[in-house]
Design a protein around this motif. Sequence first.
Motif, mmCIF file in Angstrom:
data_model
loop_
_atom_site.group_PDB
_atom_site.id
_atom_site.type_symbol
_atom_site.label_atom_id
_atom_site.label_comp_id
_atom_site.label_asym_id
_atom_site.label_seq_id
_atom_site.Cartn_x
_atom_site.Cartn_y
_atom_site.Cartn_z
ATOM 1 N N TYR A 51 60.388 -31.449 12.304
ATOM 2 C CA TYR A 51 60.789 -32.843 12.548
ATOM 3 C C TYR A 51 59.544 -33.724 12.680
ATOM 4 C CZ TYR A 51 63.063 -36.860 14.770
ATOM 5 O OH TYR A 51 63.506 -38.115 15.071
ATOM 6 N N LEU B 74 67.258 -31.438 11.984
ATOM 7 C CA LEU B 74 66.058 -30.919 12.650
ATOM 8 C C LEU B 74 65.997 -31.378 14.100
ATOM 9 C CD1 LEU B 74 63.417 -31.345 9.814
ATOM 10 C CD2 LEU B 74 64.236 -29.174 10.772
ATOM 11 N N PHE B 75 66.383 -32.631 14.357
ATOM 12 C CA PHE B 75 66.382 -33.130 15.724
ATOM 13 C C PHE B 75 67.374 -32.342 16.577
ATOM 14 C CE2 PHE B 75 68.005 -35.708 19.160
ATOM 15 C CZ PHE B 75 66.824 -35.982 19.830
ATOM 16 N N MET C 166 66.602 -35.160 8.970
ATOM 17 C CA MET C 166 66.024 -35.573 10.258
ATOM 18 C C MET C 166 67.009 -35.291 11.394
ATOM 19 S SD MET C 166 64.226 -39.187 9.243
ATOM 20 C CE MET C 166 63.775 -39.600 10.919
#
Length: 84
Positions: free
Chosen positions: A75, A32-33, A29
Amino acid sequence: MSLQEQFAQAQAESKNLPERPDNMTLLKMYALFKQGSSGDATGERPGMTDFVNRAKFDAWAALAGTSQDEAMQQYVDLVEELKG
């Protein structure tokens, strides 16, 4: 709703998931962020003694070349999956 709006909404929703994701999912996460919001990893890789930030940097760097739009979509999809 635009991808940018979905990304922002997913970011907000990620703070209220039914259960805390495991560390590997949290790393994914984070990566991807960062890729979706900032593009390819920049800066120095943290030193060997900084395990957490080094793992976060490595996860982000592994996404090098992934477009910001693609990372944002992944995401959003991951947060939707985690919401159940």
